[in-house]
Structure formats: structure tokens, C-alpha cells
Design an enzyme around this catalytic site. Sequence first.
Site, PDB file in Angstrom:
ATOM      1  N   HIS A  94       0.797  -1.223   0.000  1.00 43.33           N
ATOM      2  CA  HIS A  94       0.000   0.000   0.000  1.00 43.33           C
ATOM      3  C   HIS A  94       0.837   1.284   0.000  1.00 43.33           C
ATOM      4  O   HIS A  94       0.747   2.111  -0.914  1.00 43.33           O
ATOM      5  CB  HIS A  94      -0.911   0.035   1.237  1.00 43.33           C
ATOM      6  CG  HIS A  94      -1.772  -1.171   1.427  1.00 43.33           C
ATOM      7  ND1 HIS A  94      -2.815  -1.476   0.594  1.00 43.33           N
ATOM      8  CD2 HIS A  94      -1.753  -2.137   2.380  1.00 43.33           C
ATOM      9  CE1 HIS A  94      -3.409  -2.578   1.015  1.00 43.33           C
ATOM     10  NE2 HIS A  94      -2.785  -3.004   2.100  1.00 43.33           N
ATOM     11  N   ASP A  95       1.616   1.475   1.052  1.00 46.54           N
ATOM     12  CA  ASP A  95       2.144   2.799   1.373  1.00 46.54           C
ATOM     13  C   ASP A  95       3.113   3.385   0.344  1.00 46.54           C
ATOM     14  O   ASP A  95       3.067   4.584   0.068  1.00 46.54           O
ATOM     15  CB  ASP A  95       2.793   2.771   2.760  1.00 46.54           C
ATOM     16  CG  ASP A  95       1.802   2.406   3.858  1.00 46.54           C
ATOM     17  OD1 ASP A  95       0.780   1.764   3.545  1.00 46.54           O
ATOM     18  OD2 ASP A  95       2.032   2.761   5.019  1.00 46.54           O
TER      19      ASP A  95
END
Length: 315
Positions: free
Chosen positions: A242-243
Amino acid sequence: MTRLPVVLDCDTGSDDAVAILLAALHPGLDLLGVTTVWGNHDVRHTTDNTLRVLDLVGRGAVGVHPGRNEPVRPRIEDLPSGRSDLPSSLDLPAPVSAAGGEAVEWLVTTLRGAADPVALVATGPLTNVAAALAADRSITGAIGRLVVLGGTHRQPGVTPYADRNVWCDPEAAADVLAAPFRDVLMVTMDATFSAPLTGADAGRLRSVGTPAARAAADLVETRIDWYRRDRAMAALPAAPLHDPLAVAALVAPEILTTVRASVEVERTDPERYGATRFSAEPDERRGRLSVAVRADHDRYVALLCDTFGPSARVT
């Protein structure tokens, strides 16, 4: 090359760690500092993990500032900081660098003194950002772009309706997303789950051979193992990373497919608590923010491999 000044606000676990590596090593970014927040774990652990990552790649001079350890205002139900399903410490050497001053004070001071617009990338609950806004709302003028890793439209998150970052602190998310930032991008779970990384991707990273690339490969493989509990991811097998996608938006926006929209955060309904309700704007000029809904897997992996390669800027 003129580098873009950036601050990363995160609750450092495995994918935040790769985001830190990307922000610290990409030649187009000038990482001013990292502020840590509760979410994946207690702030003392997210701070320690952040220091481990930066020390690993020789960027221990980047300031790490511990922030808030609870929601900006009480949740409907209490939520202990930390997660029993994830280890609190990353499997990296213990840090030799020490943390700096408190996050919110540092963030406000840094933004007040910024000569050029700063990009702020938030990959955890928005508690620190909301607290900084409460301290000085004028900081919105110093932020050229706010990138928020959070929100979901169709992809289930920690609940069928909400991703974990917004769900942890919906009040903070509502405060931040209503503030008058000039440019806001939300990188949703719909985008991150559209481009999961596989074992082959981890192998490609490992073949790059640098400490950053090897660490990223280890973290991806750890995530793939964890996501075996998800039927769709287990079938691939793969895992969303995700990040780093939120950091990638600053240097390779072509990776993301975005739409203009407005958003509301659910704060009262216990069942849909933390849900992000998006309303697409046919007239894009009226949209309050950009929302990333898909990502290009191949370009994403290529960006990581290129950034973590032998020419990575290590000081």
C-alpha cells in the site's frame, strides 16, 4: 535536478518501511523528516521501526519525530494501539540513531518556515496531521500537495466499508479532508489492491542486490505470507504494497488512474464507521480531491527496482 521537499507521516510497519526507502532514496525527493503515529503499533514501535529503516540505508540524519498515540478525539469504541496479528518490530538491525522532537510541533515549525511548498504524504491514521491543523490552520498554505493513503470504494478493508487508516481515526480524517489544502490525492485500497506484488516481484527486487532492494524483497515476501489468509491474494499468491504507492504518486503519477471527487467520512454509524463515501464530480473542476482507483503494476515495480538500484542516493 530540483528535488521536491517531502515529509512522510507514517505508522511504520512493513509497507511503510518500503515507502520510507522510496522517499529517502529517490533522487527527485528531499526527505525533510518523518513523523510517526499510532496505528499499526504503539508510537514507540513505529518510531523505532522508522529509525531502523533509515539507518539501514545510511539516512540516519533524517529526523524522526514521534507523534500522537491515540485518536485526535475519542472513537465510538476504544481501540488499543497496536495489532496482535503483526510483529511490533521490523526484522532489521536495531537503530543507532535517536528520535528527534515531538511530531506535531516539528511539523508546524517546519511548514511555517518552508521556503518552497512541501509535499506531505500520510500513510497512517491522520491524527498528527489533524493535530497540526488544530495548532495552526495556516499550514495548509505551505503544503503544495497532500497525499493520503486511505479510503476505499469497493475494496473491503478492516471492515467491509472502511480501510484501517481512516477507521482508526475517522475524526482526524474528516478534519484533514475538509481543510483547504490546494491539492489532495487519496490513494485508496481499490488502487493498492489492483497492483499486488508477487513472489516474482520480490525476486526481481532481490536481484537488484542493494541493502534497500534486499530489505524491500524481504518485506514483500513477509506480506505475501501474511496475505495468505485473504482468499483472492492467496490464489495469486500476492500482496498489496500500500504505502509506497502514495510516495510513488509524487514522482511517477502516471502509475495511478485517478478521478475527481468529493468525500465524506462516516463518524456516527457503528456498522459503517470510518467509511469513505465518494461522490464523483462530472465537472472535474468542482471535485474536492483526486482519488486513485487503479495502479499500473509493472510501472510500480519498475520504479521500486530503479530507485533501490546501485545508483541510489545514500549519504
